[in-house]
Design a protein around this motif. Structure first.
Motif, PDB file in Angstrom:
ATOM      1  N   GLU A 263       0.734  -1.259  -0.004  1.00 18.54           N
ATOM      2  CA  GLU A 263      -0.089  -0.019   0.102  1.00 18.54           C
ATOM      3  C   GLU A 263       0.816   1.052   0.038  1.00 18.54           C
ATOM      4  O   GLU A 263       1.886   1.171   0.794  1.00 18.54           O
ATOM      5  CB  GLU A 263      -1.001   0.111   1.257  1.00 18.54           C
ATOM      6  CG  GLU A 263      -1.886   1.020   1.153  1.00 18.54           C
ATOM      7  CD  GLU A 263      -2.720   1.114   2.428  1.00 18.54           C
ATOM      8  OE1 GLU A 263      -3.859   1.633   2.380  1.00 18.54           O
ATOM      9  OE2 GLU A 263      -2.355   1.027   3.597  1.00 18.54           O
ATOM     10  N   LYS A 265       0.686   4.540   1.195  1.00 21.48           N
ATOM     11  CA  LYS A 265       0.610   5.178   2.332  1.00 21.48           C
ATOM     12  C   LYS A 265       1.567   4.311   3.116  1.00 21.48           C
ATOM     13  O   LYS A 265       2.683   4.831   4.044  1.00 21.48           O
ATOM     14  CB  LYS A 265      -0.269   5.548   2.985  1.00 21.48           C
ATOM     15  CG  LYS A 265      -0.437   6.619   4.179  1.00 21.48           C
ATOM     16  CD  LYS A 265      -1.814   6.707   4.731  1.00 21.48           C
ATOM     17  CE  LYS A 265      -1.524   7.578   5.775  1.00 21.48           C
ATOM     18  NZ  LYS A 265      -2.912   7.834   6.491  1.00 21.48           N
ATOM     19  N   ASP A 266       1.448   3.134   3.541  1.00 19.73           N
ATOM     20  CA  ASP A 266       2.079   2.076   4.459  1.00 19.73           C
ATOM     21  C   ASP A 266       3.466   2.010   4.122  1.00 19.73           C
ATOM     22  O   ASP A 266       4.450   2.086   4.977  1.00 19.73           O
ATOM     23  CB  ASP A 266       1.397   0.779   4.620  1.00 19.73           C
ATOM     24  CG  ASP A 266       1.934  -0.159   5.385  1.00 19.73           C
ATOM     25  OD1 ASP A 266       1.858   0.018   6.487  1.00 19.73           O
ATOM     26  OD2 ASP A 266       2.661  -1.041   4.965  1.00 19.73           O
ATOM     27  N   ILE A 269       5.085   6.003   4.486  1.00 24.18           N
ATOM     28  CA  ILE A 269       5.191   6.629   5.533  1.00 24.18           C
ATOM     29  C   ILE A 269       5.758   5.673   6.810  1.00 24.18           C
ATOM     30  O   ILE A 269       6.625   6.028   7.389  1.00 24.18           O
ATOM     31  CB  ILE A 269       3.727   7.096   5.941  1.00 24.18           C
ATOM     32  CG1 ILE A 269       3.403   8.012   4.933  1.00 24.18           C
ATOM     33  CG2 ILE A 269       3.643   7.723   7.568  1.00 24.18           C
ATOM     34  CD1 ILE A 269       4.110   9.423   4.725  1.00 24.18           C
ATOM     35  N   HIS A 270       5.020   4.629   6.784  1.00 22.19           N
ATOM     36  CA  HIS A 270       5.636   3.498   8.047  1.00 22.19           C
ATOM     37  C   HIS A 270       6.696   2.779   7.847  1.00 22.19           C
ATOM     38  O   HIS A 270       7.543   2.611   8.735  1.00 22.19           O
ATOM     39  CB  HIS A 270       4.206   2.666   8.411  1.00 22.19           C
ATOM     40  CG  HIS A 270       2.793   3.417   8.507  1.00 22.19           C
ATOM     41  ND1 HIS A 270       1.777   3.264   7.986  1.00 22.19           N
ATOM     42  CD2 HIS A 270       2.751   4.543   9.350  1.00 22.19           C
ATOM     43  CE1 HIS A 270       0.910   3.994   8.522  1.00 22.19           C
ATOM     44  NE2 HIS A 270       1.559   4.800   9.267  1.00 22.19           N
ATOM     45  N   TYR A 289       7.050  14.288   3.050  1.00 20.34           N
ATOM     46  CA  TYR A 289       6.300  13.078   2.485  1.00 20.34           C
ATOM     47  C   TYR A 289       4.934  13.768   1.945  1.00 20.34           C
ATOM     48  O   TYR A 289       4.140  14.428   2.795  1.00 20.34           O
ATOM     49  CB  TYR A 289       6.051  11.923   3.240  1.00 20.34           C
ATOM     50  CG  TYR A 289       7.234  11.336   3.641  1.00 20.34           C
ATOM     51  CD1 TYR A 289       7.877  10.227   2.900  1.00 20.34           C
ATOM     52  CD2 TYR A 289       7.869  11.771   4.858  1.00 20.34           C
ATOM     53  CE1 TYR A 289       8.970   9.567   3.326  1.00 20.34           C
ATOM     54  CE2 TYR A 289       8.913  11.113   5.481  1.00 20.34           C
ATOM     55  CZ  TYR A 289       9.378  10.129   4.571  1.00 20.34           C
ATOM     56  OH  TYR A 289      10.729   9.500   5.166  1.00 20.34           O
ATOM     57  N   ILE A 291       1.730  12.720   0.099  1.00 22.55           N
ATOM     58  CA  ILE A 291       1.118  11.287  -0.407  1.00 22.55           C
ATOM     59  C   ILE A 291      -0.196  11.824  -0.561  1.00 22.55           C
ATOM     60  O   ILE A 291      -1.194  12.117   0.418  1.00 22.55           O
ATOM     61  CB  ILE A 291       1.052  10.346   0.743  1.00 22.55           C
ATOM     62  CG1 ILE A 291       2.307   9.849   1.166  1.00 22.55           C
ATOM     63  CG2 ILE A 291       0.272   9.173  -0.034  1.00 22.55           C
ATOM     64  CD1 ILE A 291       3.506   9.466   0.241  1.00 22.55           C
ATOM     65  N   GLU A 293      -4.249  12.225  -1.500  1.00 21.46           N
ATOM     66  CA  GLU A 293      -5.340  11.513  -1.034  1.00 21.46           C
ATOM     67  C   GLU A 293      -5.641  10.487  -1.804  1.00 21.46           C
ATOM     68  O   GLU A 293      -6.322   9.206  -1.572  1.00 21.46           O
ATOM     69  CB  GLU A 293      -6.531  12.260  -0.697  1.00 21.46           C
ATOM     70  CG  GLU A 293      -7.619  11.594   0.068  1.00 21.46           C
ATOM     71  CD  GLU A 293      -8.732  12.727   0.433  1.00 21.46           C
ATOM     72  OE1 GLU A 293     -10.032  12.270   0.675  1.00 21.46           O
ATOM     73  OE2 GLU A 293      -8.426  13.811   0.327  1.00 21.46           O
ATOM     74  N   ALA A 296      -2.846   7.535  -1.562  1.00 21.80           N
ATOM     75  CA  ALA A 296      -2.511   6.892  -0.412  1.00 21.80           C
ATOM     76  C   ALA A 296      -2.863   5.398  -0.054  1.00 21.80           C
ATOM     77  O   ALA A 296      -2.361   4.605   0.411  1.00 21.80           O
ATOM     78  CB  ALA A 296      -3.316   7.696   0.681  1.00 21.80           C
ATOM     79  N   ASN A 297      -4.286   5.022  -0.543  1.00 22.49           N
ATOM     80  CA  ASN A 297      -4.694   3.834  -0.325  1.00 22.49           C
ATOM     81  C   ASN A 297      -4.796   2.891  -1.629  1.00 22.49           C
ATOM     82  O   ASN A 297      -5.331   1.760  -1.595  1.00 22.49           O
ATOM     83  CB  ASN A 297      -6.220   3.730   0.166  1.00 22.49           C
ATOM     84  CG  ASN A 297      -6.175   4.560   1.593  1.00 22.49           C
ATOM     85  OD1 ASN A 297      -6.882   5.383   1.847  1.00 22.49           O
ATOM     86  ND2 ASN A 297      -5.479   4.028   2.425  1.00 22.49           N
ATOM     87  N   SER A 332       6.975  12.515  -3.132  1.00 24.37           N
ATOM     88  CA  SER A 332       5.685  12.839  -3.307  1.00 24.37           C
ATOM     89  C   SER A 332       4.959  11.708  -4.206  1.00 24.37           C
ATOM     90  O   SER A 332       5.736  11.081  -4.986  1.00 24.37           O
ATOM     91  CB  SER A 332       5.319  13.862  -3.826  1.00 24.37           C
ATOM     92  OG  SER A 332       5.970  14.332  -5.090  1.00 24.37           O
ATOM     93  N   THR A 333       3.704  11.399  -3.936  1.00 29.06           N
ATOM     94  CA  THR A 333       2.973  10.398  -4.788  1.00 29.06           C
ATOM     95  C   THR A 333       1.719  10.910  -5.333  1.00 29.06           C
ATOM     96  O   THR A 333       0.957  11.780  -4.588  1.00 29.06           O
ATOM     97  CB  THR A 333       2.695   8.987  -3.995  1.00 29.06           C
ATOM     98  OG1 THR A 333       1.719   9.251  -2.939  1.00 29.06           O
ATOM     99  CG2 THR A 333       3.992   8.394  -3.590  1.00 29.06           C
TER     100      THR A 333
END
Length: 413
Positions: A263, A265-266, A269-270, A289, A291, A293, A296-297, A332-333
């Motif tokens: 994913e 965002k995962d 970011i994480h 970052y 990302i 909306e 993100a998912n 950025s995405t």
């Protein structure tokens, strides 16, 4: 499944046929085209009337164009120019004196010329070869078209030429269509060189592994000073050589692609952020970052460790390009259709324009230390997941652009 596949092919052929018919009907001139091999003749007498005659008895392949009094042949070429610019082969028109009257975009790009500067010049100035080697001039002299002839001069490829005559039989143009194959020839050379180099690298790695094993074995049998030299110098240097060979083999040979659904965002970011943020604090680097909306998912296929290596390489390159000011990095995405667009931007000193085209070349580096394989490996990893990677740079910073296909399958629970 076979029936369905054939049906799709038939539908595609129908669409292509409709496209060609519509295109021919829109041409603002009359013409007759005969093909003795196919025994067919295509006649367009009026702007909207097209007739196809089968079992033609024509013995020569030729195209006769009859411009209307309102439309000179030069204007017909202007009309054709935009259409021919989308053709991925070289298309050149010359008149009865060998002067270039049309040159499509692909020919200009591959021959490294400004096409506006070659229009009105002799074709030899475009091709930069002697007149006796120019097949369009041969057709002009002999009045015979050339069909699928292989060219073996500096521009390797397949040439076809055609004669265009008006309704009175006077020669208007010689058309040359050249399938440019230099890039394929170069690719074959590089593939062969890569195979040879990969074989040599593999054979070198085997004895290095053996030497490393013996050094480890001897560590406990030598004096303390020698053992320290083994541990601090010899074994690390062998490991470094092994890593260079491993990275090179990764670039030169197709890798095994691991399928893992990630994913956006995962991952950024994480996972990636967890590692980069800690190092950024130590080096006074600001990482932002962005990302979107929409992205993100979204999901994509990749391997966490491999993709971490990609962005870790970009991060290290940014650190080496920093000046006296604070280093700012933005990751950025965006979701663009069925593609995830990833941008890695830093405000470093940038890459010189003459070096920019070589940054992904294996072993290319401007650093005193380094193998020059980091970006090559990174690009290979992205391509293994059906993505693309490119770079832009200026004195204001460097921007790496990555595109990865969105994963639309079922997400595992």
């Amino acid at each position: 499944m076979i029936i369905n596949h054939n049906f799709k092919e038939m539908e595609q052929l129908k669409q292509e046929l409709s496209f060609y018919k519509r295109f021919v009907s829109l041409l603002p001139f009359s013409f007759t085209y005969t093909d003795p091999d196919l025994r067919m003749e295509l006649i367009k007498n009026e702007v909207q009337t097209v007739n196809l005659i089968k079992n033609s008895t024509a013995k020569n392949r030729e195209l006769k164009i009859t411009p209307t009094p309102i439309i000179p042949f030069e204007e017909i070429e202007i009309f054709l120019n935009e259409i021919l610019d989308v053709v991925p082969h070289h298309i050149v028109f010359i008149n009865s004196k060998g002067i270039v009257t049309l040159c499509n975009a692909q020919a200009a790009i591959d021959l490294h010329v400004d096409r506006e500067s070659v229009i009105g010049k002799h074709v030899r100035e475009l091709l930069q070869i002697p007149d006796e080697q120019i097949k369009m001039l041969e057709t002009l002299r002999t009045g015979k078209p050339i069909v699928n002839q292989e060219i073996l001069d500096k521009n390797y490829g397949i040439i076809n030429t055609r004669l265009i005559k008006n309704s009175e039989g006077r020669l208007e143009r010689v058309v040359g269509v050249f399938r440019f194959l230099n890039h394929i020839k170069e690719a074959e050379k590089q593939t062969l060189a890569s195979r040879i180099a990969a074989g040599i690298a593999h054979e070198i790695r085997n004895p290095l592994t053996t030497v490393r094993g013996y050094l480890q074995l001897l560590q406990g049998r030598v004096d303390e000073e020698t053992a320290e030299m083994f541990q601090s110098l010899l074994i690390p240097e062998i490991d470094r050589a092994n890593k260079i060979i491993t990275d090179f083999l990764r670039v030169s040979k197709p890798g095994t692609v691991k399928s893992e659904v990630l994913e956006v965002k995962d991952f950024f970011i994480h996972y990636l952020g967890h590692f980069l943020n800690s190092d950024a604090l130590l080096h006074n680097v600001n990482i932002t970052y962005k990302i979107s909306e929409a992205s993100a998912n979204s999901f994509f296929i990749g391997d966490r460790e491999e993709l971490f290596q990609v962005f870790s390489n970009l991060y290290r390159n940014s650190l080496q390009a920093r000046d006296d000011s604070t280093m700012d990095i933005t990751i950025s995405t965006e979701l663009i259709g069925s593609t995830i667009f990833i941008e890695f931007f830093d405000n470093g000193v940038g890459i010189a324009p003459n070096l920019l085209q070589h940054v992904f070349d294996p072993f290319f580096t401007t650093k005193d230390e380094g193998t020059g394989l980091g970006l090559s490996v990174s690009k290979k990893i992205i391509e293994n997941y059906h993505g693309t990677m490119s770079v832009e740079s200026s004195p204001l910073g460097t921007r790496f652009l990555i595109y990865l296909p969105v994963y639309t399958g079922k997400v595992p629970l």
